[in-house]
Design a protein around this motif. Structure first.
Motif, PDB file in Angstrom:
ATOM      1  N   GLU A   1      28.628  38.706  43.651  1.00  0.00           N
ATOM      2  CA  GLU A   1      29.878  39.293  44.139  1.00  0.00           C
ATOM      3  C   GLU A   1      29.761  40.810  44.088  1.00  0.00           C
ATOM      4  OE1 GLU A   1      33.306  37.711  42.238  1.00  0.00           O
ATOM      5  OE2 GLU A   1      34.680  39.074  43.253  1.00  0.00           O
ATOM      6  N   GLN A   2      30.327  41.485  45.067  1.00  0.00           N
ATOM      7  CA  GLN A   2      30.409  42.942  44.959  1.00  0.00           C
ATOM      8  C   GLN A   2      31.735  43.421  45.518  1.00  0.00           C
ATOM      9  OE1 GLN A   2      27.639  45.117  47.452  1.00  0.00           O
ATOM     10  NE2 GLN A   2      26.775  43.192  48.231  1.00  0.00           N
ATOM     11  N   ASN A   3      32.297  44.410  44.838  1.00  0.00           N
ATOM     12  CA  ASN A   3      33.616  44.862  45.245  1.00  0.00           C
ATOM     13  C   ASN A   3      33.916  46.229  44.628  1.00  0.00           C
ATOM     14  OD1 ASN A   3      36.041  44.588  46.596  1.00  0.00           O
ATOM     15  ND2 ASN A   3      36.318  42.469  45.873  1.00  0.00           N
ATOM     16  N   ALA A   4      34.971  46.850  45.125  1.00  0.00           N
ATOM     17  CA  ALA A   4      35.432  48.090  44.498  1.00  0.00           C
ATOM     18  C   ALA A   4      35.903  47.748  43.092  1.00  0.00           C
ATOM     19  CB  ALA A   4      36.565  48.698  45.312  1.00  0.00           C
ATOM     20  N   PRO A   5      35.765  48.691  42.129  1.00  0.00           N
ATOM     21  CA  PRO A   5      36.037  48.324  40.739  1.00  0.00           C
ATOM     22  C   PRO A   5      37.423  47.741  40.485  1.00  0.00           C
ATOM     23  CG  PRO A   5      35.447  50.668  40.947  1.00  0.00           C
ATOM     24  CD  PRO A   5      35.238  50.047  42.271  1.00  0.00           C
ATOM     25  N   ASN A   6      38.469  48.305  41.075  1.00  0.00           N
ATOM     26  CA  ASN A   6      39.790  47.749  40.735  1.00  0.00           C
ATOM     27  C   ASN A   6      39.952  46.317  41.235  1.00  0.00           C
ATOM     28  OD1 ASN A   6      39.818  48.614  43.334  1.00  0.00           O
ATOM     29  ND2 ASN A   6      41.788  49.704  43.216  1.00  0.00           N
ATOM     30  N   GLN A   7      39.395  46.048  42.426  1.00  0.00           N
ATOM     31  CA  GLN A   7      39.376  44.677  42.929  1.00  0.00           C
ATOM     32  C   GLN A   7      38.518  43.785  42.041  1.00  0.00           C
ATOM     33  OE1 GLN A   7      40.819  43.210  45.753  1.00  0.00           O
ATOM     34  NE2 GLN A   7      42.088  45.051  45.573  1.00  0.00           N
ATOM     35  N   PHE A   8      37.346  44.311  41.709  1.00  0.00           N
ATOM     36  CA  PHE A   8      36.363  43.535  40.960  1.00  0.00           C
ATOM     37  C   PHE A   8      36.921  43.090  39.603  1.00  0.00           C
ATOM     38  CE2 PHE A   8      32.850  43.118  37.964  1.00  0.00           C
ATOM     39  CZ  PHE A   8      31.970  42.304  38.645  1.00  0.00           C
ATOM     40  N   PHE A   9      37.569  44.015  38.923  1.00  0.00           N
ATOM     41  CA  PHE A   9      38.026  43.682  37.572  1.00  0.00           C
ATOM     42  C   PHE A   9      39.345  42.907  37.565  1.00  0.00           C
ATOM     43  CE2 PHE A   9      35.210  47.324  36.609  1.00  0.00           C
ATOM     44  CZ  PHE A   9      34.373  46.661  35.742  1.00  0.00           C
ATOM     45  N   THR A  10      40.217  43.213  38.532  1.00  0.00           N
ATOM     46  CA  THR A  10      41.523  42.551  38.486  1.00  0.00           C
ATOM     47  C   THR A  10      41.529  41.241  39.260  1.00  0.00           C
ATOM     48  OG1 THR A  10      42.224  43.864  40.374  1.00  0.00           O
ATOM     49  CG2 THR A  10      42.855  44.670  38.185  1.00  0.00           C
ATOM     50  N   ASN A  11      40.664  41.141  40.239  1.00  0.00           N
ATOM     51  CA  ASN A  11      40.763  39.980  41.097  1.00  0.00           C
ATOM     52  C   ASN A  11      39.386  39.447  41.490  1.00  0.00           C
ATOM     53  OD1 ASN A  11      41.820  38.026  42.731  1.00  0.00           O
ATOM     54  ND2 ASN A  11      42.180  39.402  44.479  1.00  0.00           N
ATOM     55  N   PRO A  12      38.589  39.008  40.510  1.00  0.00           N
ATOM     56  CA  PRO A  12      37.257  38.511  40.837  1.00  0.00           C
ATOM     57  C   PRO A  12      37.339  37.230  41.652  1.00  0.00           C
ATOM     58  CG  PRO A  12      37.737  38.169  38.515  1.00  0.00           C
ATOM     59  CD  PRO A  12      38.868  38.963  39.072  1.00  0.00           C
ATOM     60  N   GLN A  13      36.485  37.113  42.640  1.00  0.00           N
ATOM     61  CA  GLN A  13      36.582  36.009  43.599  1.00  0.00           C
ATOM     62  C   GLN A  13      35.843  34.750  43.155  1.00  0.00           C
ATOM     63  OE1 GLN A  13      38.425  36.434  46.593  1.00  0.00           O
ATOM     64  NE2 GLN A  13      39.049  38.233  45.393  1.00  0.00           N
ATOM     65  N   VAL A  14      34.810  34.946  42.359  1.00  0.00           N
ATOM     66  CA  VAL A  14      33.929  33.816  42.063  1.00  0.00           C
ATOM     67  C   VAL A  14      34.083  33.418  40.596  1.00  0.00           C
ATOM     68  CG1 VAL A  14      31.533  33.016  42.166  1.00  0.00           C
ATOM     69  CG2 VAL A  14      32.336  34.756  43.780  1.00  0.00           C
ATOM     70  N   ASP A  15      33.961  32.105  40.324  1.00  0.00           N
ATOM     71  CA  ASP A  15      34.073  31.598  38.955  1.00  0.00           C
ATOM     72  C   ASP A  15      33.145  32.295  37.974  1.00  0.00           C
ATOM     73  OD1 ASP A  15      36.014  29.888  39.497  1.00  0.00           O
ATOM     74  OD2 ASP A  15      34.796  28.051  39.427  1.00  0.00           O
ATOM     75  N   ARG A  16      31.875  32.411  38.394  1.00  0.00           N
ATOM     76  CA  ARG A  16      30.876  32.989  37.489  1.00  0.00           C
ATOM     77  C   ARG A  16      31.245  34.419  37.086  1.00  0.00           C
ATOM     78  NH1 ARG A  16      25.000  32.058  39.978  1.00  0.00           N
ATOM     79  NH2 ARG A  16      26.109  31.886  41.956  1.00  0.00           N
ATOM     80  N   THR A  17      31.789  35.176  38.044  1.00  0.00           N
ATOM     81  CA  THR A  17      32.209  36.540  37.742  1.00  0.00           C
ATOM     82  C   THR A  17      33.343  36.529  36.727  1.00  0.00           C
ATOM     83  OG1 THR A  17      31.814  36.922  40.080  1.00  0.00           O
ATOM     84  CG2 THR A  17      32.713  38.752  38.817  1.00  0.00           C
ATOM     85  N   GLN A  18      34.281  35.635  36.935  1.00  0.00           N
ATOM     86  CA  GLN A  18      35.430  35.558  36.011  1.00  0.00           C
ATOM     87  C   GLN A  18      34.973  35.259  34.599  1.00  0.00           C
ATOM     88  OE1 GLN A  18      37.971  32.595  37.774  1.00  0.00           O
ATOM     89  NE2 GLN A  18      38.551  33.929  39.480  1.00  0.00           N
ATOM     90  N   LYS A  19      34.065  34.278  34.494  1.00  0.00           N
ATOM     91  CA  LYS A  19      33.575  33.911  33.165  1.00  0.00           C
ATOM     92  C   LYS A  19      32.871  35.078  32.498  1.00  0.00           C
ATOM     93  CE  LYS A  19      32.955  28.935  33.471  1.00  0.00           C
ATOM     94  NZ  LYS A  19      32.124  28.069  34.292  1.00  0.00           N
ATOM     95  N   PHE A  20      32.034  35.755  33.288  1.00  0.00           N
ATOM     96  CA  PHE A  20      31.278  36.873  32.741  1.00  0.00           C
ATOM     97  C   PHE A  20      32.217  37.976  32.266  1.00  0.00           C
ATOM     98  CE2 PHE A  20      29.211  41.039  33.463  1.00  0.00           C
ATOM     99  CZ  PHE A  20      28.175  40.921  32.552  1.00  0.00           C
ATOM    100  N   LEU A  21      33.219  38.276  33.090  1.00  0.00           N
ATOM    101  CA  LEU A  21      34.151  39.341  32.726  1.00  0.00           C
ATOM    102  C   LEU A  21      34.940  38.980  31.474  1.00  0.00           C
ATOM    103  CD1 LEU A  21      35.465  40.528  36.213  1.00  0.00           C
ATOM    104  CD2 LEU A  21      34.006  41.778  34.610  1.00  0.00           C
ATOM    105  N   GLN A  22      35.314  37.695  31.372  1.00  0.00           N
ATOM    106  CA  GLN A  22      36.028  37.264  30.159  1.00  0.00           C
ATOM    107  C   GLN A  22      35.176  37.513  28.926  1.00  0.00           C
ATOM    108  OE1 GLN A  22      37.047  33.215  30.887  1.00  0.00           O
ATOM    109  NE2 GLN A  22      38.824  33.771  32.151  1.00  0.00           N
ATOM    110  N   GLN A  23      33.893  37.146  29.079  1.00  0.00           N
ATOM    111  CA  GLN A  23      33.006  37.284  27.922  1.00  0.00           C
ATOM    112  C   GLN A  23      32.841  38.733  27.489  1.00  0.00           C
ATOM    113  OE1 GLN A  23      29.619  35.224  29.348  1.00  0.00           O
ATOM    114  NE2 GLN A  23      30.208  33.277  28.438  1.00  0.00           N
TER     115      GLN A  23
END
Lengths: 327, 256
Positions: free
Chosen positions: B230-252
């Motif tokens: 996934e790639q995105n602008a930081p505010n999008q990336f952190f507040t609204n990640p599109q993919v499950d794997r990204t969400q999990k990683f960010l949570q961790q």
């Protein structure tokens, strides 16, 4: 136990070495006292240091020795940038300056054949001249051994293993007896030159293995940092890797130097008049019969020990200077 | 400064173009069909779990790693199997490593001058003047004559950044620049990087410093198992990640 042995031996030894030793005189007849006859050593000192080099021309040998000392001292005193510009080229030129000076015929002096070169000065100069060439050559062999190019790697491995695996005495015999058989008839390569080449190759084999240990200790990040700056292969090797390898390997490099220096005494068996063989000649001289072997060999031992110890001290001090963390 | 992308003509120019890049270590597929375009002056943060290939990817850009398939063009020069070509690219690309990789046998000043003198053939005086200028920028001019071993980790990393800048690179790669540092030294290195970003340097930065990503990145890229997920602008990336794997990683990484 050890103290008991020492207590029994030491007084007699000191008495023999110093107290009842004969210091003054010129001939065998002056050695009247019980102890060591240092007159013998004294009388033969010129022979044992300079061999049969003509007395009037001894300044050439002295000049070479002085030059060597001067280069070593200067490289020690100069700061880093000057060292690379002045000391390194001087070191590399030194063997050739010595040949020009000692032989003489190329620079308009009287030609002194290598048959007359000898004594301790020959040990020192030959060892120095071999080390100076083997120092970079060994590194090139070590690089070759690590190379990804199959040709360079196999040539390096063969050279290193051959010159490390064959005893140095055998190498000297090969150099002096076998090698001329391969030369075309009529060519006469000087015996000392052949010996020098053998010493360089032998030393390079050992140095290559010393350097290999050092090369393996350099972290991979050093290569990557040099690469990422855009340095070429030789710039990276000479500016980044080589200095660090030398620093890491310093204790082993010195051990190899000392070994080579002492190995130069093996040259006596192929009839080169280095210090040990001049001592033996002196011992069989008809005016000095009566067994001064102890004095002669003790003198040789003291001279060699002093030099090797000096080299150790120098290396320890270089190591301290190279230590860029604690300074 | 040399690096300001003040010329608006430059802004949309592509400086790195990666097409279908694939890399294997033996049977292990490290990078899978990577496509990435970086424009001049762009600041990119690459994150992802360890072993995801993020370091390998940026190390391909200056050819510290080879790749087997695909193409890579850096500042108009295509990366091919040729020493001259590789060296040309490396001169345009600076790199900062996790473990600093300063040259321990050289003083700080010598570390900085080595590249300019030997690669750019600058006179020594000029190289030293430039080096001092950059040391002042990273705020350690007083350490110029010390050796790397005498400096703290944070100072060493700032020297490493200055060493790269002395080569006037068009692109800077950062490979986990703060991961080997003690916590109290991370800020001083990040401050230097932020300043550099604000001057318009093109930067690709592998890091887990999400504060840094939020503050300066134009784009955040998340990689996993050798792919750009996934790639995105930081505010999008952190507040609204599109993919499950990204969400999990960010949570961790954000919840501790």
């Amino acid at each position: 136990m050890i103290i008991y042995v020492l207590a029994n031996i030491l007084p007699g030894l000191i008495d023999w070495l110093f107290i009842s030793a004969n210091w003054i005189g010129e001939t065998q007849d002056d050695c009247t006292k019980e102890g060591a006859c240092w007159v013998f050593v004294n009388a033969w000192s010129q022979q044992s240091i300079y061999g049969s080099y003509p007395t009037d021309e001894l300044w050439r040998v002295n000049l070479c020795l002085a030059l060597l000392t001067a280069i070593i001292v200067s490289s020690y005193l100069l700061d880093k940038s000057l060292r690379a510009k002045i000391s390194v080229p001087l070191f590399l030129l030194f063997p050739f300056i010595c040949i020009l000076l000692l032989d003489g015929s190329y620079i308009g002096l009287e030609k002194i054949s290598t048959d007359f070169w000898g004594g301790f000065s020959l040990n020192v100069l030959l060892a120095a001249a071999s080390i100076i060439i083997a120092f970079p050559l060994g590194f090139i062999w070590a690089l070759g051994r690590q190379s990804h190019m199959p040709f360079a790697r196999s040539v390096s491995i063969v050279l290193i293993e051959f010159f490390r695996g064959v005893p140095v005495l055998a190498l000297f015999f090969m150099g002096s007896v076998m090698l001329p058989l391969f030369f075309p008839e009529g060519t006469n390569v000087d015996k000392l030159l052949r010996v020098w080449i053998v010493l360089i190759l032998f030393m390079s084999g050992y140095m290559a293995e010393v350097y290999r240990g050092g090369l393996q200790a350099i972290p991979h990040g050093q290569y990557e940092a040099a690469d990422s700056l855009g340095l070429g292969y030789w710039q990276k090797t000479l500016l980044i890797i080589f200095p660090q390898v030398v620093k890491i390997s310093m204790p082993n490099i010195l051990a190899t130097f000392v070994m080579l220096f002492k190995n130069t005494t093996f040259l006596l068996i192929i009839g080169i008049f280095e210090m040990l063989s001049t001592t033996q000649t002196a011992l069989s001289n008809s005016y000095w019969l009566g067994g001064y072997a102890a004095e002669g060999y003790i003198f040789v031992a003291i001279v060699f020990w002093t030099c090797c110890f000096g080299m150790s001290m120098l290396a320890a001090s270089i190591e301290r200077q190279l230590d860029t963390v604690k300074r | 400064m040399h690096h300001s992308a003040s010329n608006p003509m430059d802004k949309n120019q592509e400086i790195i173009t990666i097409c279908d890049l694939n890399k294997w270590y033996g049977d292990f597929h490290v990078l899978k069909n990577i496509n990435l375009t970086v424009r001049k002056g762009e600041r990119i943060v690459i994150c992802g779990p360890s072993g995801s290939g993020k370091s390998t990817l940026i190390r391909c850009i200056n050819r510290l790693e080879e790749f087997q398939k695909g193409s890579l063009v850096v500042d108009g020069v295509e990366m091919i199997e040729d020493v001259k070509n590789i060296e040309t690219i490396r001169r345009e690309v600076g790199m900062v490593f996790q473990h600093f990789n300063l040259f321990p046998h050289l003083t700080i000043l010598e570390n900085l001058c080595l590249g300019p003198i030997w690669v750019h053939k600058k006179p020594k005086a000029e190289a030293e003047a430039t080096a001092m200028q950059y040391l002042e920028r990273v705020q350690i001019p007083d350490q110029a004559n010390k050796y790397p071993g005498q400096l703290s980790g944070g100072q060493q990393q700032r020297v490493a950044i200055a060493r790269s800048l002395c080569m006037h690179p068009k692109i800077m790669l950062f490979d986990e620049p703060t991961s080997a540092l003690d916590p109290e030294m991370i800020k001083e290195v990040l401050d230097v990087m932020i300043e550099l970003a604000e001057e318009g340097m093109t930067m690709l930065c592998v890091t887990h410093e999400m504060g840094f990503a939020k503050k300066v990145a134009d784009r955040v890229i998340f990689m996993d198992v050798g792919e750009i997920v996934e790639q995105n602008a930081p505010n999008q990336f952190f507040t609204n990640p599109q993919v499950d794997r990204t969400q999990k990683f960010l949570q961790q990484i954000l919840n501790h």
